[in-house]
Write a protein that holds these residues in place. Structure first.
Motif, mmCIF file in Angstrom:
data_model
loop_
_atom_site.group_PDB
_atom_site.id
_atom_site.type_symbol
_atom_site.label_atom_id
_atom_site.label_comp_id
_atom_site.label_asym_id
_atom_site.label_seq_id
_atom_site.Cartn_x
_atom_site.Cartn_y
_atom_site.Cartn_z
ATOM 1 N N ARG A 45 0.875 -1.192 -0.071
ATOM 2 C CA ARG A 45 0.147 -0.059 -0.168
ATOM 3 C C ARG A 45 0.757 1.190 -0.084
ATOM 4 O O ARG A 45 1.847 1.395 0.776
ATOM 5 C CB ARG A 45 -0.938 0.057 1.227
ATOM 6 C CG ARG A 45 -2.141 1.067 1.264
ATOM 7 C CD ARG A 45 -2.887 0.916 2.335
ATOM 8 N NE ARG A 45 -3.732 -0.433 2.317
ATOM 9 C CZ ARG A 45 -4.859 -0.643 3.087
ATOM 10 N NH1 ARG A 45 -4.889 0.077 3.804
ATOM 11 N NH2 ARG A 45 -5.289 -1.976 3.058
ATOM 12 N N GLU A 46 0.608 2.300 -0.851
ATOM 13 C CA GLU A 46 1.351 3.294 -0.964
ATOM 14 C C GLU A 46 0.770 4.705 -0.742
ATOM 15 O O GLU A 46 -0.583 4.599 -1.424
ATOM 16 C CB GLU A 46 1.940 3.456 -2.496
ATOM 17 C CG GLU A 46 1.140 3.581 -3.413
ATOM 18 C CD GLU A 46 1.757 3.780 -4.790
ATOM 19 O OE1 GLU A 46 3.062 4.488 -4.922
ATOM 20 O OE2 GLU A 46 1.203 3.440 -5.983
ATOM 21 N N LEU A 47 0.966 5.579 -0.065
ATOM 22 C CA LEU A 47 0.355 6.957 0.210
ATOM 23 C C LEU A 47 0.744 7.807 -1.218
ATOM 24 O O LEU A 47 1.446 7.910 -1.962
ATOM 25 C CB LEU A 47 1.255 7.843 1.058
ATOM 26 C CG LEU A 47 0.596 9.088 1.160
ATOM 27 C CD1 LEU A 47 -0.595 9.378 1.858
ATOM 28 C CD2 LEU A 47 1.577 9.779 2.443
ATOM 29 N N ILE A 48 -0.564 8.205 -1.799
ATOM 30 C CA ILE A 48 -0.549 8.911 -3.002
ATOM 31 C C ILE A 48 -0.730 10.368 -2.845
ATOM 32 O O ILE A 48 -0.407 11.396 -3.682
ATOM 33 C CB ILE A 48 -1.366 8.234 -4.213
ATOM 34 C CG1 ILE A 48 -2.978 8.249 -3.778
ATOM 35 C CG2 ILE A 48 -0.903 7.108 -4.551
ATOM 36 C CD1 ILE A 48 -3.680 7.815 -4.715
ATOM 37 N N SER A 49 -1.733 10.752 -1.824
ATOM 38 C CA SER A 49 -1.985 12.037 -1.711
ATOM 39 C C SER A 49 -2.715 12.464 -0.381
ATOM 40 O O SER A 49 -3.080 11.436 0.333
ATOM 41 C CB SER A 49 -3.052 12.618 -2.690
ATOM 42 O OG SER A 49 -3.249 14.087 -2.367
ATOM 43 N N ARG A 50 -2.130 13.533 0.469
ATOM 44 C CA ARG A 50 -2.511 13.944 1.536
ATOM 45 C C ARG A 50 -3.022 15.374 1.708
ATOM 46 O O ARG A 50 -2.356 16.182 0.990
ATOM 47 C CB ARG A 50 -1.309 13.729 2.687
ATOM 48 C CG ARG A 50 -1.583 14.049 4.288
ATOM 49 C CD ARG A 50 -0.680 14.054 4.971
ATOM 50 N NE ARG A 50 -0.098 12.592 5.073
ATOM 51 C CZ ARG A 50 -0.363 11.586 5.845
ATOM 52 N NH1 ARG A 50 -1.452 11.650 6.515
ATOM 53 N NH2 ARG A 50 0.339 10.456 5.662
ATOM 54 N N GLY A 58 -0.188 17.424 -0.406
ATOM 55 C CA GLY A 58 0.949 16.715 -1.143
ATOM 56 C C GLY A 58 0.522 15.646 -2.128
ATOM 57 O O GLY A 58 -0.492 15.017 -1.591
ATOM 58 N N TYR A 59 1.283 15.278 -2.950
ATOM 59 C CA TYR A 59 1.358 14.157 -4.235
ATOM 60 C C TYR A 59 2.538 13.527 -4.081
ATOM 61 O O TYR A 59 3.522 13.841 -4.245
ATOM 62 C CB TYR A 59 0.769 14.867 -5.149
ATOM 63 C CG TYR A 59 -0.400 15.670 -5.091
ATOM 64 C CD1 TYR A 59 -0.337 17.013 -5.055
ATOM 65 C CD2 TYR A 59 -1.661 14.896 -5.291
ATOM 66 C CE1 TYR A 59 -1.513 17.663 -4.878
ATOM 67 C CE2 TYR A 59 -2.710 15.638 -5.326
ATOM 68 C CZ TYR A 59 -2.753 16.949 -4.878
ATOM 69 O OH TYR A 59 -4.019 17.900 -5.105
ATOM 70 N N ALA A 60 2.204 12.192 -4.363
ATOM 71 C CA ALA A 60 3.338 11.079 -4.780
ATOM 72 C C ALA A 60 3.456 11.668 -6.286
ATOM 73 O O ALA A 60 2.991 12.066 -7.008
ATOM 74 C CB ALA A 60 2.916 9.792 -4.934
ATOM 75 N N ASP A 61 4.841 11.291 -6.674
ATOM 76 C CA ASP A 61 5.516 11.869 -8.004
ATOM 77 C C ASP A 61 4.663 11.111 -9.002
ATOM 78 O O ASP A 61 4.329 11.512 -10.043
ATOM 79 C CB ASP A 61 6.926 11.444 -8.239
ATOM 80 C CG ASP A 61 7.801 12.362 -7.218
ATOM 81 O OD1 ASP A 61 8.994 11.958 -7.069
ATOM 82 O OD2 ASP A 61 7.192 13.485 -6.860
ATOM 83 N N SER A 62 4.331 9.806 -8.756
ATOM 84 C CA SER A 62 3.461 8.828 -9.722
ATOM 85 C C SER A 62 2.185 9.677 -9.876
ATOM 86 O O SER A 62 1.485 9.331 -11.287
ATOM 87 C CB SER A 62 3.474 7.723 -9.298
ATOM 88 O OG SER A 62 2.414 7.414 -8.216
ATOM 89 N N VAL A 63 1.648 10.604 -9.335
ATOM 90 C CA VAL A 63 0.253 11.114 -9.494
ATOM 91 C C VAL A 63 0.179 12.685 -9.728
ATOM 92 O O VAL A 63 -0.876 13.014 -10.003
ATOM 93 C CB VAL A 63 -0.939 10.768 -8.505
ATOM 94 C CG1 VAL A 63 -0.795 9.266 -8.450
ATOM 95 C CG2 VAL A 63 -0.597 11.386 -7.155
ATOM 96 N N LYS A 64 1.223 13.194 -9.395
ATOM 97 C CA LYS A 64 1.417 14.831 -9.382
ATOM 98 C C LYS A 64 0.946 15.347 -10.785
ATOM 99 O O LYS A 64 1.514 14.781 -11.785
ATOM 100 C CB LYS A 64 3.041 15.002 -9.239
ATOM 101 C CG LYS A 64 2.793 16.473 -8.537
ATOM 102 C CD LYS A 64 4.303 16.990 -8.100
ATOM 103 C CE LYS A 64 4.480 16.004 -6.693
ATOM 104 N NZ LYS A 64 6.034 16.327 -6.221
ATOM 105 N N GLU A 88 -1.641 1.540 -15.046
ATOM 106 C CA GLU A 88 -0.705 1.636 -13.912
ATOM 107 C C GLU A 88 -1.449 2.133 -12.667
ATOM 108 O O GLU A 88 -1.132 1.814 -11.545
ATOM 109 C CB GLU A 88 0.688 2.166 -14.120
ATOM 110 C CG GLU A 88 1.663 1.809 -15.111
ATOM 111 C CD GLU A 88 1.024 1.870 -16.438
ATOM 112 O OE1 GLU A 88 1.368 1.058 -17.411
ATOM 113 O OE2 GLU A 88 0.226 2.790 -16.677
ATOM 114 N N ASP A 89 -2.490 2.918 -12.866
ATOM 115 C CA ASP A 89 -3.208 3.331 -11.648
ATOM 116 C C ASP A 89 -4.159 2.389 -11.221
ATOM 117 O O ASP A 89 -5.013 2.515 -10.219
ATOM 118 C CB ASP A 89 -4.179 4.486 -12.049
ATOM 119 C CG ASP A 89 -3.193 5.634 -12.424
ATOM 120 O OD1 ASP A 89 -3.517 6.437 -13.713
ATOM 121 O OD2 ASP A 89 -2.070 6.198 -11.618
#
Length: 121
Positions: A45-50, A58-64, A88-89
């Motif tokens: 599990r990965e954090l993608i946004s907060r 804040g956003y992970a680079d993969s979804v920014k 990939e999403d």
């Protein structure tokens, strides 16, 4: 007790968009940070946004640049607008919230049940 309920997942073609929602309900004094995580098959599990209670994000680079997080504090709801979706999403998307149930109580960490997002190529 606090419950988080997500909605908005589904099947979409690559390049399409989806909007996820997550509402916290129950005995809530204040909702602090809210976040979206995802977990793809066979991956952690990965954090993608907060987003903070003051709407700092804040956003992970993969979804920014493709995903946008927002919230409605009056409704204890967090949203994730997902544009330009890629295969990939594909993952189960989970909502997470730090919730204080009493003015002098501790902050608890709560999770939703997850909603499936599938992006076809």
């Amino acid at each position: 007790q606090v419950q988080l309920v997500e909605s908005g997942g589904g099947l979409v073609q690559a390049g399409g968009s989806l909007r996820l929602s997550c509402t916290a309900s129950g005995s809530i004094y204040r909702t602090n940070d809210m976040a979206w995580y995802r977990q793809a098959p066979g991956k952690q599990r990965e954090l993608i946004s907060r987003i903070t209670s003051s709407a700092r994000t804040g956003y992970a680079d993969s979804v920014k640049g493709r995903f946008t997080i927002s919230r409605d504090n009056a409704k204890n709801t967090v949203y994730l607008q997902m544009n330009s979706l890629e295969p990939e999403d594909t993952a189960v998307y989970f909502c997470n919230a730090d919730v204080q149930q009493r003015w002098n109580g501790p902050v608890g960490d709560y999770w939703g049940q997850g909603t499936q997002v599938t992006v076809s190529s």
